[in-house]
Design an enzyme around this catalytic site. Structure first.
Site, PDB file in Angstrom:
ATOM      1  N   GLU A 126      -3.330   7.655  -4.019  1.00 23.06           N
ATOM      2  CA  GLU A 126      -3.326   6.371  -3.313  1.00 23.06           C
ATOM      3  C   GLU A 126      -3.126   5.226  -4.294  1.00 23.06           C
ATOM      4  O   GLU A 126      -3.806   5.144  -5.305  1.00 23.06           O
ATOM      5  CB  GLU A 126      -4.658   6.192  -2.573  1.00 23.06           C
ATOM      6  CG  GLU A 126      -4.646   5.018  -1.624  1.00 23.06           C
ATOM      7  CD  GLU A 126      -5.958   4.886  -0.863  1.00 23.06           C
ATOM      8  OE1 GLU A 126      -7.021   4.789  -1.518  1.00 23.06           O
ATOM      9  OE2 GLU A 126      -5.915   4.882   0.376  1.00 23.06           O
TER      10      GLU A 126
ATOM     11  N   TYR B  91       0.834  -1.206   0.000  1.00 22.79           N
ATOM     12  CA  TYR B  91       0.000   0.000   0.000  1.00 22.79           C
ATOM     13  C   TYR B  91       0.867   1.254   0.000  1.00 22.79           C
ATOM     14  O   TYR B  91       1.851   1.333   0.741  1.00 22.79           O
ATOM     15  CB  TYR B  91      -0.900   0.017   1.247  1.00 22.79           C
ATOM     16  CG  TYR B  91      -1.648   1.326   1.401  1.00 22.79           C
ATOM     17  CD1 TYR B  91      -2.900   1.504   0.827  1.00 22.79           C
ATOM     18  CD2 TYR B  91      -1.085   2.396   2.103  1.00 22.79           C
ATOM     19  CE1 TYR B  91      -3.582   2.711   0.938  1.00 22.79           C
ATOM     20  CE2 TYR B  91      -1.751   3.608   2.219  1.00 22.79           C
ATOM     21  CZ  TYR B  91      -2.993   3.760   1.630  1.00 22.79           C
ATOM     22  OH  TYR B  91      -3.653   4.956   1.745  1.00 22.79           O
TER      23      TYR B  91
END
Ligand code: GDP
Ligand code: MN
Length: 389
Positions: free
Chosen positions: A196, A108
């Protein structure tokens, strides 16, 4: 402002961020053609302005062009309900068809502005692919953070720290550092408020790529990014919010039943709080602006009443720049032209307040004139409960 994944990937690629090969498709025939060009297995991904598509069936593998076309037929026009769309879901109108990759690890990466330190913060976690909100709540220690001094930018040592923290092999660290710095460049250059990458993947053949990409932009900076502003997809936005933007009104739809029209963002927030405090739930945030005119009051009213959940309306205006009598005329004109049956509570303060209240009382219309905010909130909540709406 939000954009689609494929658009975010195109922007990021310009800054040197590695992304899978892929193209957008608007119909099954195009999906097939892209799959043919890509060759081999492809991933068909629903493009909506919301995450959680994988779990909701919006991301599917297709082994050949036939399958890509069949999956595209299934997905296009379908309502996808994910944890981020709310129960009403979103209709899929575009697909991203991408080369299928053999994924070894899902990581992530996230870049946002941290309000506390007033700096961009680069987050990284080994727990990619899954819902990062769950990781943040249950295992906050698994999210690494580097706060960036925006005058200096992301420093190589910070990028290395993140790469090592993700447990990447030494031979991948330089590539990871390049990836992270490209990502940071892209954020700063485009005035993004969020970038993101979830998941940021390591493939079996040892490459690092952005398998998913999300970018949000600061609306106040869009004037200097016409190319990004052009990517706005109105079909993904609440129609009432789109209408409000066209009238330069600051409106956000909420799920309560007390509509509110206020001037000034601070007063609007306080009004929502006091409605909640009085036991009600606001249906919206609406700041008509300090210098709103009669027409803007009417447009604001029209937007509030277009929301079928609204049972009562609270108008809370401080007549500073705008005089209370002008507000009163605006409200009367709006109610007349819209023919509303919904009870309306009005609280005015400021210049010409007595005149404004008198105009409302003598209008022959069903206004409830309140003295102060507490009184207004209690009255509107009570009327909202009684209203058969
Ligand atoms: P989201 O669920 O809306 O966040 O959509 P993502 O783009 O993150 O996709 C969801 C999941 O699909 C990813 O976490 C991956 O596990 C999987 N996925 C997407 N593309 C590929 C691919 O090319 N190969 C493989 N093996 N999995 C993929
Ligand atoms: Mn994702």
């Amino acid at each position: 402002m939000k954009i689609h994944e494929y658009q975010a990937k195109q922007i990021l690629a310009k800054f040197g961020v590695t992304t899978p090969r892929g193209e957008v498709a608007f119909n099954p025939g195009e999906a097939r053609a892209v799959a043919e060009r890509q060759g081999g297995t492809v991933v068909v991904k629903a493009q909506i302005h919301a995450g959680g598509r994988g779990k909701a069936g919006g991301v599917k593998l297709a082994r050949n062009p036939d399958e890509a076309q069949r999956i595209a037929t299934e997905l296009l026009g379908k309502k996808l309900v994910t944890i981020q769309t709310g129960p009403e879901g979103r209709v899929v109108k575009r697909l991203l068809i991408e080369e299928g990759l053999e994924v070894a690890r899902e990581l992530y990466l996230g870049l946002v502005i941290d309000r506390t330190t007033a700096r961009p913060v680069f987050m990284a976690s080994t727990e990619g692919g899954v819902e990062i909100e769950v990781v943040a709540a249950e295992h906050p220690e698994k999210i690494l953070k580097e706060f960036i001094d925006s005058a200096l930018g992301l420093q190589p040592f910070q990028a290395r720290k993140l790469a090592f923290g993700l447990g990447l092999e030494a031979k991948l660290v330089n590539e990871a550092v390049r990836f992270f710095s490209s990502l940071y460049q892209a954020m700063i250059a485009t005035d993004a408020s969020l970038v993101e990458i979830n998941p940021f993947v390591l493939t079996r053949d040892g490459r690092l790529l952005a398998l998913d990409a999300k970018m949000n932009f600061d609306d106040n900076a869009l004037y200097r990014h016409n190319d990004i502003r052009d990517l706005r997809d109105l079909g993904e936005e609440d129609p009432l919010e789109v209408k409000a933007t066209n009238y330069s009104l600051n409106y956000i739809r909420l799920d309560g039943n007390v509509g509110c029209m206020v001037n000034g963002a601070g007063l609007a927030m306080a009004t929502m709080d006091i409605i909640q405090y009085a036991g009600g739930r606001p249906a919206n945030f609406l700041d008509v602006g300090g210098g709103a005119n009669e027409e803007q009051v009417r447009h604001g009213f029209e937007i509030i009443l277009s929301d079928a959940n609204v049972c009562a309306v609270l108008i809370n205006i401080f007549g500073g720049i705008m005089r209370c009598d002008i507000v009163a005329h605006g409200v009367i004109a709006a109610v007349k032209s819209l023919g509303t049956k919904v009870p309306v509570v009005v609280r005015l303060k400021g210049t010409n307040v007595e005149l404004g209240q008198q105009i409302l009382r003598e209008s022959g219309m069903n206004f409830t004139v309140a003295d102060d905010m507490k009184d207004a909130a209690e009255k509107v909540v009570a009327l909202g409960r009684e209203s058969p709406h």
